[in-house]
Design a protein around this motif. Structure first.
Motif, PDB file in Angstrom:
ATOM      1  N   ILE A 117      22.144  -2.841 -10.677  1.00  0.00           N
ATOM      2  CA  ILE A 117      22.179  -1.541 -11.360  1.00  0.00           C
ATOM      3  C   ILE A 117      22.247  -0.396 -10.352  1.00  0.00           C
ATOM      4  CG2 ILE A 117      21.034   0.019 -12.975  1.00  0.00           C
ATOM      5  CD1 ILE A 117      19.515  -2.397 -14.059  1.00  0.00           C
ATOM      6  N   PHE A 118      21.299  -0.364  -9.434  1.00  0.00           N
ATOM      7  CA  PHE A 118      21.155   0.781  -8.533  1.00  0.00           C
ATOM      8  C   PHE A 118      21.601   0.503  -7.098  1.00  0.00           C
ATOM      9  CE2 PHE A 118      17.737   1.067 -11.758  1.00  0.00           C
ATOM     10  CZ  PHE A 118      18.230   2.151 -12.454  1.00  0.00           C
ATOM     11  N   GLY A 119      21.914  -0.739  -6.776  1.00  0.00           N
ATOM     12  CA  GLY A 119      22.363  -1.073  -5.429  1.00  0.00           C
ATOM     13  C   GLY A 119      21.214  -1.323  -4.469  1.00  0.00           C
ATOM     14  N   GLU A 120      21.497  -1.219  -3.187  1.00  0.00           N
ATOM     15  CA  GLU A 120      20.532  -1.556  -2.138  1.00  0.00           C
ATOM     16  C   GLU A 120      19.792  -0.325  -1.633  1.00  0.00           C
ATOM     17  OE1 GLU A 120      20.406  -3.849   2.189  1.00  0.00           O
ATOM     18  OE2 GLU A 120      22.301  -3.121   1.390  1.00  0.00           O
ATOM     19  N   THR A 121      18.487  -0.453  -1.465  1.00  0.00           N
ATOM     20  CA  THR A 121      17.685   0.598  -0.848  1.00  0.00           C
ATOM     21  C   THR A 121      17.635   0.344   0.655  1.00  0.00           C
ATOM     22  OG1 THR A 121      16.338   0.854  -2.826  1.00  0.00           O
ATOM     23  CG2 THR A 121      15.423   1.700  -0.790  1.00  0.00           C
ATOM     24  N   ARG A 122      17.815   1.408   1.428  1.00  0.00           N
ATOM     25  CA  ARG A 122      17.886   1.281   2.880  1.00  0.00           C
ATOM     26  C   ARG A 122      16.599   1.787   3.553  1.00  0.00           C
ATOM     27  NH1 ARG A 122      22.509   2.779   0.636  1.00  0.00           N
ATOM     28  NH2 ARG A 122      22.081   5.002   0.835  1.00  0.00           N
ATOM     29  N   ASN A 123      16.403   1.360   4.780  1.00  0.00           N
ATOM     30  CA  ASN A 123      15.243   1.747   5.569  1.00  0.00           C
ATOM     31  C   ASN A 123      15.310   3.235   5.907  1.00  0.00           C
ATOM     32  OD1 ASN A 123      13.651   2.160   8.132  1.00  0.00           O
ATOM     33  ND2 ASN A 123      13.188   0.001   7.764  1.00  0.00           N
ATOM     34  N   ALA A 124      14.200   3.930   5.743  1.00  0.00           N
ATOM     35  CA  ALA A 124      14.158   5.376   5.979  1.00  0.00           C
ATOM     36  C   ALA A 124      14.379   5.747   7.435  1.00  0.00           C
ATOM     37  CB  ALA A 124      12.820   5.928   5.503  1.00  0.00           C
TER      38      ALA A 124
END
Length: 198
Positions: A117-124
């Motif tokens: 749905i929202f894709g991949e979250t990346r490291n800040a």
């Protein structure tokens, strides 16, 4: 004057979370557009509480009344929760302001935070790296410093879930409450229906 200050703080967090930080990490799954209404309710009730006016982000598995709690599953889109789960209800009762729902691994069983749905979250700190999972949206939100507090998971159990390493991946810390303090049914209000719908 006190409520006006809360509005200013809320707007600052919303601006940072929904602007540059989210473009960098893809950590927000949905903004909570009733946040200002929550501030108005604080003024009407004239109650303080230890979390008075503190902006809180909520992992997409924790039920927020009126919003989807998708667990990263497309079959749960457009099925808003009818009530707050125990964790979110407790935060609201203490004066916290919910302002964003955050991304997570599909169903929550992964060491990376991505879903269809929202894709991949990346490291800040390094967008080329993972932020960990399954609470990666919460971890990245703390890494970008746009969440004063996060509600990201159910109480500690023997499952594969483990919030501290996820939050720690982007250089932040997290605490996991014991089952005796936060009811088991908390964030998992929708879980039985989710399993039986397959």
């Amino acid at each position: 004057r006190r409520v006006h200050g809360v509005i200013d703080v809320l707007h600052a967090y919303q601006h940072k979370a929904l602007g540059e930080a989210d473009k960098k990490t893809n950590s927000v799954s949905e903004p909570v557009d009733t946040a200002e209404q929550m501030v108005a309710e604080l003024r009407e009730d004239r109650k303080g509480g230890p979390l008075y006016g503190i902006p809180v982000s909520i992992k997409d598995m924790c039920c927020v009344e009126g919003y989807d709690s998708t667990y990263g599953l497309s079959r749960l889109i457009n099925k808003p929760a009818a009530q707050y789960c125990a964790v979110v209800g407790a935060l609201r009762a203490q004066g916290a302001i919910l302002f964003a729902l955050t991304n997570m691994a599909q169903i929550g069983f992964a060491v990376d935070s991505s879903n269809s749905i929202f894709g991949e979250t990346r490291n800040a700190h390094d967008p080329s790296r993972t932020c960990g999972g399954s609470s990666g949206g919460e971890g990245s939100s703390r890494g970008c410093r746009w969440a004063a507090a996060c509600a990201s998971r159910r109480p500690s159990t023997a499952s594969a879930h483990c919030a501290p390493p996820r939050a720690g991946s982007p250089g932040r810390a997290s605490a996991t409450p014991p089952k005796a303090r936060v009811p088991w049914y908390g964030p998992w209000v929708r879980l039985p229906a989710m399993w039986t719908s397959w």
